[in-house]
Structure formats: structure tokens, C-alpha cells
Design an enzyme around this catalytic site. Sequence first.
Site, short mmCIF file in Angstrom:
data_model
loop_
_atom_site.label_atom_id
_atom_site.label_comp_id
_atom_site.label_asym_id
_atom_site.label_seq_id
_atom_site.Cartn_x
_atom_site.Cartn_y
_atom_site.Cartn_z
N GLN A 189 3.16 9.92 1.04
CA GLN A 189 4.41 9.17 1.14
C GLN A 189 5.33 9.39 -0.05
O GLN A 189 6.50 8.98 -0.02
CB GLN A 189 4.13 7.67 1.28
CG GLN A 189 3.45 7.30 2.58
CD GLN A 189 3.28 5.80 2.67
OE1 GLN A 189 2.31 5.26 2.17
NE2 GLN A 189 4.22 5.11 3.28
N HIS A 226 -2.85 7.62 6.64
CA HIS A 226 -1.82 8.50 6.04
C HIS A 226 -2.45 9.78 5.49
O HIS A 226 -1.86 10.85 5.55
CB HIS A 226 -1.10 7.79 4.89
CG HIS A 226 0.07 6.96 5.31
ND1 HIS A 226 1.16 7.47 5.97
CD2 HIS A 226 0.33 5.64 5.15
CE1 HIS A 226 2.04 6.49 6.20
NE2 HIS A 226 1.56 5.37 5.71
N CYS A 254 5.65 0.07 7.77
CA CYS A 254 5.34 1.17 6.85
C CYS A 254 6.61 1.56 6.10
O CYS A 254 7.67 1.69 6.71
CB CYS A 254 4.82 2.35 7.66
SG CYS A 254 4.43 3.80 6.68
N LEU A 255 6.49 1.76 4.78
CA LEU A 255 7.65 2.14 3.98
C LEU A 255 8.25 3.47 4.46
O LEU A 255 9.42 3.73 4.26
CB LEU A 255 7.27 2.25 2.49
CG LEU A 255 6.90 0.94 1.78
CD1 LEU A 255 6.44 1.24 0.36
CD2 LEU A 255 8.07 -0.04 1.77
N HIS A 308 -4.79 1.60 7.12
CA HIS A 308 -3.43 2.14 7.28
C HIS A 308 -3.19 3.28 6.30
O HIS A 308 -2.68 4.34 6.66
CB HIS A 308 -2.42 1.00 7.08
CG HIS A 308 -0.99 1.39 7.15
ND1 HIS A 308 -0.12 0.90 8.11
CD2 HIS A 308 -0.24 2.23 6.37
CE1 HIS A 308 1.09 1.44 7.91
NE2 HIS A 308 1.04 2.22 6.87
N GLU A 309 -3.61 3.07 5.03
CA GLU A 309 -3.38 4.11 4.00
C GLU A 309 -4.28 5.33 4.23
O GLU A 309 -3.84 6.47 4.03
CB GLU A 309 -3.62 3.53 2.60
CG GLU A 309 -2.73 2.36 2.21
CD GLU A 309 -1.26 2.55 2.54
OE1 GLU A 309 -0.77 3.69 2.44
OE2 GLU A 309 -0.61 1.57 2.92
N GLY A 359 0.85 -1.19 0.00
CA GLY A 359 0.00 0.00 0.00
C GLY A 359 0.88 1.23 0.00
O GLY A 359 2.01 1.19 0.50
ZN ZN Z 1 2.39 3.50 5.82
#
Ligand code: ZN
Length: 185
Positions: free
Chosen positions: A52, A142, A96-97, A138-139, A47
Site C-alpha cells: 500500500q 494485501h 481500506c485506505l 485484511h493486511e 492497519g
Molecule cells: Zn486494506
Amino acid sequence: MPKVLPITTYGRDILRKVAKPIKDINIDIVNLVDNMFYTMNAAEGIGLAAPQVNEGISLAIIDISSLDEYKNEKPLVIINPRIIDTNGQSLVNEGCLSIPEVRGDVKRPEEILLEYTDLNGKENRREFSGLLARVLQHEIDHLNGKLFIDYLSEEDLEKNKELFKKIKSNKIVTEYPIYNSKSKP
Ligand code: ZN
């Protein structure tokens, strides 16, 4: 040709801002989505939200089909998503990236009812459960300036303390390009 975009990491302001709604799905948005899929696959994520990649707009992509048991799940593009209802609860280990190497258990609703616009401009209302519901939440967090670490227990935060310092002081090493807190923009 799509390109790999650097990923913004923990410590950058954009990850804490509420993303702006998208009014017009123009060619720039379509190209951004292309680049985001390319970037997410290169970083082996499932995701990715626009903040991000340093774009403060309400857009995220999800693709869990790289995982064997979900190989038939189609990739999703969600624009201006709204969670209308939730049900149940589960505890799942997340990462998370934007916060490399940090992991921790997060409690979230098990099912969600979601409204969102897709890349064709069509309005959708759909129920999601399991891993898809998890990644979507989660997204969407963000897009509201929220990160999974906000849910961690004191114990998990303490365990990851050195990693947070390493990320904020730009000493983390990743296999994908990042915007750290010193690099521009
Ligand atoms: Zn994330």
C-alpha cells in the site's frame, strides 16, 4: 524524521501482486516501518501493508489502540506472516485506505493462529481473535494480492460501482496523499 508516504490506490498493479518474503531486516526495513506507522496514523488507519506504500515485500503493521476499547493493544509489526489455522466465522463491515470511501461486509474466520517474524527478527506463534484477527487477515490478504472487495456480495459491488470508477479514473479526493493510477512510480 519519519515522513508521510503516498498510499497506492485501487487500480495499481502492485496491489494485485504477491509480496516477496523479507530475508534481512536491515535499516531500510526499520525506516520503512517508521514511515508506515507515521503514514497510517496521518491517514487514521488501523492497519497498513507494504504494497500500500508501493513496496512489494511481506510486511504489515497494525495498531488498533486509537479505538477506545482497544487502547491497551500494542502496535504490531508482522514480517513474512503465515496463517496456520483458523476457527469460527464472523461478518464485519470493512474499508481500506487503498479503496477510499468503499465499505462492505466481509465474512472471515473469527480466530487465527499466526506465525510471523517481528521487527527484532524473532519468530512468533500467536493466537488472535476479534478485531485484531480481522485486521491481520485484511493486511495479510494485501501481501497475497487480495483486497477486501474480492469478498463483497454482488449487491455491495453494485452499490459501490460509481466509487470504483471514480478511484480508477483518479477523481477520488482523499485527505491523505495517494499514488493514483496515473502518478509515478
Ligand atoms: Zn486494506
